[in-house]
Design a protein around this motif. Structure first.
Motif, mmCIF file in Angstrom:
data_model
loop_
_atom_site.group_PDB
_atom_site.id
_atom_site.type_symbol
_atom_site.label_atom_id
_atom_site.label_comp_id
_atom_site.label_asym_id
_atom_site.label_seq_id
_atom_site.Cartn_x
_atom_site.Cartn_y
_atom_site.Cartn_z
ATOM 1 N N ASN A 69 13.017 -19.893 29.252
ATOM 2 C CA ASN A 69 13.439 -18.841 30.176
ATOM 3 C C ASN A 69 13.494 -19.332 31.615
ATOM 4 O O ASN A 69 13.521 -18.541 32.531
ATOM 5 C CB ASN A 69 12.523 -17.619 30.084
ATOM 6 C CG ASN A 69 11.153 -17.918 30.603
ATOM 7 O OD1 ASN A 69 10.767 -19.060 30.733
ATOM 8 N ND2 ASN A 69 10.396 -16.899 30.920
ATOM 9 N N ARG A 70 13.485 -20.628 31.810
ATOM 10 C CA ARG A 70 13.397 -21.124 33.175
ATOM 11 C C ARG A 70 14.762 -21.514 33.726
ATOM 12 O O ARG A 70 15.006 -21.352 34.907
ATOM 13 C CB ARG A 70 12.466 -22.336 33.221
ATOM 14 C CG ARG A 70 11.040 -21.965 32.958
ATOM 15 C CD ARG A 70 10.436 -21.360 34.187
ATOM 16 N NE ARG A 70 9.307 -20.516 33.842
ATOM 17 C CZ ARG A 70 8.277 -20.333 34.621
ATOM 18 N NH1 ARG A 70 8.203 -20.913 35.791
ATOM 19 N NH2 ARG A 70 7.302 -19.523 34.261
ATOM 20 N N GLY A 75 17.152 -18.364 30.075
ATOM 21 C CA GLY A 75 17.211 -19.775 29.691
ATOM 22 C C GLY A 75 18.542 -20.198 29.135
ATOM 23 O O GLY A 75 18.625 -21.160 28.382
ATOM 24 N N GLN A 78 19.615 -23.738 29.406
ATOM 25 C CA GLN A 78 18.705 -24.727 28.829
ATOM 26 C C GLN A 78 19.448 -25.807 28.055
ATOM 27 O O GLN A 78 19.166 -26.993 28.244
ATOM 28 C CB GLN A 78 17.689 -24.018 27.941
ATOM 29 C CG GLN A 78 16.615 -24.899 27.379
ATOM 30 C CD GLN A 78 15.658 -25.357 28.454
ATOM 31 O OE1 GLN A 78 15.273 -24.590 29.308
ATOM 32 N NE2 GLN A 78 15.302 -26.623 28.419
ATOM 33 N N GLN B 37 3.150 -16.319 32.473
ATOM 34 C CA GLN B 37 4.096 -17.210 33.150
ATOM 35 C C GLN B 37 3.344 -17.935 34.245
ATOM 36 O O GLN B 37 3.311 -17.479 35.384
ATOM 37 C CB GLN B 37 5.265 -16.398 33.699
ATOM 38 C CG GLN B 37 6.075 -15.724 32.630
ATOM 39 C CD GLN B 37 6.951 -16.728 31.904
ATOM 40 O OE1 GLN B 37 7.543 -17.597 32.507
ATOM 41 N NE2 GLN B 37 7.020 -16.603 30.599
ATOM 42 N N GLU B 40 3.501 -18.460 38.384
ATOM 43 C CA GLU B 40 3.685 -17.188 39.087
ATOM 44 C C GLU B 40 2.548 -16.213 38.791
ATOM 45 O O GLU B 40 2.041 -15.555 39.678
ATOM 46 C CB GLU B 40 5.019 -16.550 38.696
ATOM 47 C CG GLU B 40 6.241 -17.312 39.164
ATOM 48 C CD GLU B 40 6.775 -18.260 38.113
ATOM 49 O OE1 GLU B 40 6.561 -17.974 36.933
ATOM 50 O OE2 GLU B 40 7.377 -19.282 38.465
#
Lengths: 386, 193, 379
Positions: A69-70, A75, A78, B37, B40
């Motif tokens: 999800n980054r 994501g 990805q 997460q 954060e």
């Protein structure tokens, strides 16, 4: 409706019309072929990229994780980040490896995986080439993967690779047989080897007369799908690349883009096997209301989902149990299934047909289970000491 | 067959639930998504969490509590503390360290230095995001890096801070009472000098 | 079920599984000779993680070894502390207050839950389940580790027990949270078992694989769940009744076949017993001091603690088996002799007997079912 259904076909036609204004007829044929090839060559790797994302997301959710999800929203970028990483990685060839074969193997494995896309009917009139032996072509070409994997494993000069390669050959050769036999009922019922004809034969009942709704079709579907899972080395049949046992099997010694090519071949065959299962037994692009290609994609991705669901749930079988499953259970049952298909077409009356086929299938699978009793799990009771 | 199906049912339940149930890290209920997460979001710091010692000073870095008694260096199981006592101009030992080094690569965060220290001068910190560009020099912590004010301690471990302040106050009172009870030695300077 | 390996007239293939291998649970090497896929010989090679634990301990104050015992079996630092504290308490003849005894048992049983749940997860990983069981297991384990962090200051390297008691008392309200975890644990176990126990693939892979017969288990001095899976009724909590275990009610599950599946099931059943123990202990835990005042005096000066001359062997039922510490004191602050009876190490010695005749894949799961931690094997 028809507009949406044929949107891709018509756009190709439009391009060809445009081209015919200033190109000779022979060149149009080449342009037509190039468009189809281009579409497949773009679609195959793209599917693979997003299947990796899909798998990571899905298995993550199964495991109560979030998954990638980054990079990008959800994501979604990805796969691109992964691709950049793969491309910029150092390409290592072991010192003792057969360098030519080591290089060729991942190339050889991708080619059949891309070739089989050509006979997959993505929608009504949406098949790159409607071969009259399309199914045979599919099975024959996808069987070439075995050679590529063995090339890679042998050329790596690594014992884990070699073990993985030997397992692959054993597994793919064994599962090839029940897989072909499991496809036979669909061929019998439609009377053709062409994938398009097989789909068209399932067109009745408002596009819902899929083979899977008959007893033999159901059994054939399960058998074909299971063999397909084994063919693309997915859990629970992933022994050729069993991570916990033989490190990474045949692609232990691959890195960088070559490794990505192995993955690409694997994920593309996941897609094509699911597509073919959908084509043979789930009516391919047939279905009410939605455009044909949408139906096809829904069915295919549902099957892909199940494959990844397997991956998130099941441990893998052992090599001898896998062989046992193929030869002692799937093979006899597929043969009986062919017999049942024949009986279905030579009897009349729904009750008789259903009773006969379900009866034979149930009895035979029960008998097979009995034969395989020594290999089946046993019940255990535990004592407690005070 | 049925065992496999049941297992798949359970994984499917978890799959669907992960979209509908809220993510609840640090919850005690069984099941559910517990992902945090990390950079954060963070878990609340536990007061007793211990990672790497620091030297405490009360107001300014010069009046640190450490008297260079070397007890922590002796008791430290992996012997990661190195102390040199400071001397004044005449070469007489002072009650403070000149060198106080702790090697992060050796320290195993056991907290025995904190337990053994008779002067409440060394405590375990909460800092855990530590890194260095290389393996030797940047991970040996010198005295200037180790010194931290008492307010920092009060922030990370409020309960312990209160208890220790109380203890120190009592000790100081006792000392003062003892000093008052005894006649002053003649060579001692008057306090107001 | 497993046929005798048929030896063809071909070369055997010698493979080194490890020390860098995804499922040797650390730096452990197995030198395996294969006939096709079948194992004809297996040599375990250990010592990659040897840290000279015993020698270090002989040059250190008694307390100084306590944090080192955390690092033996780094999954179960509380049990390791417990074993070492028992040995020293026996050596110096120290009484432990009641409340400390209870807290020790709570910690030991929570550790058992942590260990068993993660070892089953790892076993499934070795079986090829793509991280799902291990992540479910870790999800629950994390809650217990958070409790450890809150109580002792560290999640895995707890260093919490002291001779004659504990380092610190429980922080307020932590007992309620432990109670909540213990209440929720059976629900998790049900989910876990639903995923695994009746799964045909797991049964096929594990049943009748790596059978450890009763006689071999006894003669090789196998302990812990592995021995109990072979039907050896040997649980130190029952035999010694150390701490307050003689007052608690629990039962010892015993297997009949002694294969990988039995070892798996024994661990599941033991976790249910641990939950039962925890329920009893949490109900009865008394108030009171947490450390023997005689020993509290040594807190500021561990080096002054000098047990009288003599020897002592303290043992606990660690999650992996009998964890024993043998100490000889000569009246100085350091032990004259310090020896660890590491259960992982001794359980590992039968690996070759279990593996011969099975496939490579089985060797991996047999190793997984033995439940080793290399920190303890190579101490």
């Amino acid at each position: 409706m028809i507009f949406l259904d044929q949107i891709f076909v018509n756009s190709k036609k439009a391009i060809l019309n445009l081209a015919s204004a200033f190109l000779p007829t022979d060149a149009i044929l080449i342009v037509s072929a190039l468009i189809s090839i281009g579409a497949i060559a773009a679609f195959g790797p793209f599917t693979m990229m997003y299947l990796t994302w899909f798998e990571r997301k899905l298995v993550g959710r199964i495991q109560n994780r979030i998954g990638p999800n980054r990079v990008g929203i959800f994501g979604l970028l990805q796969p691109i980040a992964d691709g950049i990483k793969m491309l910029t990685k150092e390409d290592i060839v072991p010192a003792g490896a057969d360098k030519v074969v080591h290089f060729l193997a991942p190339v050889v494995v991708v080619i059949p995986a891309l070739l089989v896309f050509s006979v997959v009917p993505f929608g009504r009139n949406m098949v790159a080439i409607d071969l009259n032996i399309g199914l045979l072509f599919f099975l024959a070409v996808s069987a070439m993967t075995t050679i590529a994997i063995f090339m890679g494993s042998w050329a790596s000069r690594n014992k884990f690779s070699l073990l993985g390669g030997m397992r692959t050959v054993a597994q793919l050769v064994s599962y090839e047989v029940p897989m072909v036999l499991a496809a036979v009922p669909a061929i019998l019922a439609s009377g053709s080897l062409s994938t398009v004809d097989i789909v068209e034969a399932q067109g009745g009942w408002n596009g819902l007369k899929w083979f899977v709704f008959t007893p033999w079709g159901f059994v054939g579907f399960l058998m074909f799908y299971l063999c397909g899972v084994a063919e693309c080395n997915r859990t629970p049949f992933d022994i050729p690349e069993a991570e916990s046992e033989i490190v990474a099997g045949f692609h232990t010694e691959y890195s960088g883009m070559k490794f990505a090519l192995w993955y690409m071949a694997e994920f593309m065959s996941v897609f094509t096997i699911s597509a073919l299962t959908a084509t043979l037994y789930l009516g391919g692009y047939q279905g009410p209301w939605l455009p044909s290609w949408a139906w096809f994609m829904i069915k295919t991705y549902a099957l892909v989902f199940v494959m990844m669901w397997f991956r998130g749930t099941l441990p893998r079988l052992r090599v001898d149990q896998m062989m046992g499953l193929a030869w002692k259970f799937l093979l006899p049952l597929t043969l009986i299934n062919i017999l049942v298909t024949g009986l279905w077409y030579f009897t009349s009356g729904l009750g008789l047909r259903l009773g006969l086929s379900i009866g034979i299938l149930l009895v035979s699978s029960w008998v097979l289970v009995l034969f395989n009793r020594p290999y089946m799990p046993e019940k255990r009771v535990y004592e407690f000491a005070e | 067959m049925f065992g496999v199906l049941r297992g798949m049912g359970i994984t499917f339940k978890n799959f669907v639930a992960s979209y509908f149930l809220p993510r609840k890290p640090n919850s005690l209920e069984t099941g559910g998504m517990v992902t945090l997460q990390y950079p954060e979001e963070r878990l609340p710091e536990k007061e007793r969490f211990r990672n790497f010692p620091f030297l405490i000073y009360d107001t300014k870095p010069d009046d640190l509590r450490c008297v260079a008694c070397d007890i922590c260096a002796k008791e430290c199981p992996p012997k990661c503390i190195y102390i040199v006592r400071d001397n004044d101009e005449q070469g007489r030992p002072l009650k403070k360290p000149k060198v106080f080094d702790i090697d992060f690569t050796v320290c195993m965060n056991c907290g025995i230095c904190e337990e053994a220290c008779p002067f409440d001068a060394i405590f375990m910190d909460h800092e855990f995001e530590v890194g260095g560009p290389e393996r030797q020099q940047s991970l040996v912590y010198h005295m200037d890096q180790l010194l931290k004010p008492a307010t920092h301690f009060a922030k990370i471990r409020p309960t312990d801070h209160v208890a220790i302040e109380e203890k120190r106050r009592k000790e100081a009172e006792k000392k003062r009472a003892a000093a008052q009870a005894q006649p002053k030695p003649p060579e001692a300077k008057p306090p107001q000098a | 079920m497993i046929d005798e390996p048929v030896l063809h007239d071909t070369d055997t293939l010698e493979v080194n599984l490890g020390p860098q291998h995804p499922s040797t649970h650390g730096v452990f090497r197995m030198n395996v000779k294969l006939e096709g896929e079948t194992i004809v010989s297996l040599k375990p090679i250990m010592g990659y993680l040897h840290r000279n634990h015993e020698q270090i301990a002989e040059n250190m104050s008694y307390l100084g070894s306590m944090p080192y015992t955390d690092r033996l079996d780094y999954f179960n630092s509380m049990s390791n502390n417990f074993g070492y504290a028992l040995a020293v308490e026996k050596l110096a003849n120290i009484e432990v207050p009641e409340r400390a005894q209870y807290i020790r048992v709570i910690m030991a049983e929570l550790t058992r839950l942590v260990n068993h749940v993660s070892v089953i997860g790892f076993l499934l990983n070795d079986l090829g389940a793509f991280f799902t069981p291990i992540l479910y297991a870790f999800r629950e384990r994390e809650k217990i580790l958070d409790i450890f962090e809150e109580i002792a200051g560290s999640r895995m390297m707890c260093n919490y027990l002291r001779f004659g008691g504990l380092k610190l008392d429980l922080p307020p309200s932590v007992l309620d949270r432990i109670k909540k975890i213990v209440q929720g644990f059976p629900k998790f176990l049900d989910e876990f078992e639903g995923l695994l126990t009746k799964n045909e693939i797991l049964c096929m892979r594990c049943q009748n694989v790596g059978i450890l017969p009763y006689d071999l288990a006894v003669s090789a001095s196998i302990t812990g769940p592995m021995a109990r899976a072979s039907g050896v009724n040997y649980d130190i909590r029952k035999i010694d009744g150390y701490s307050i275990y003689n007052r608690l009610k629990f039962r010892v599950p015993l297997g009949k076949v002694g294969d990988v599946y039995d070892r798996y099931m024994i661990r599941i059943l033991e976790m249910r017993q641990s939950v039962w123990i925890l329920e009893q202990v949490l109900k009865e835990i008394p108030e009171g001091p947490i450390i023997n005042p005689k020993m509290a005096a040594f807190a500021k000066a561990p080096r002054n603690f000098k047990p009288p001359k003599g020897e002592a062997y303290g043992r606990v039922e660690a999650p992996k088996g009998e964890l024993g510490f043998y100490l000889v004191s000569d009246g100085t602050p350091q032990p004259w002799r310090y020896h660890v009876r590491a259960p992982s190490f001794i359980n590992l010695t039968v690996l070759e007997d279990l593996c011969i005749g099975h496939k490579v894949a089985d060797a991996i799961i047999i190793l997984g079912s033995i439940d080793i931690v290399l920190g303890e094997v190579d101490h």
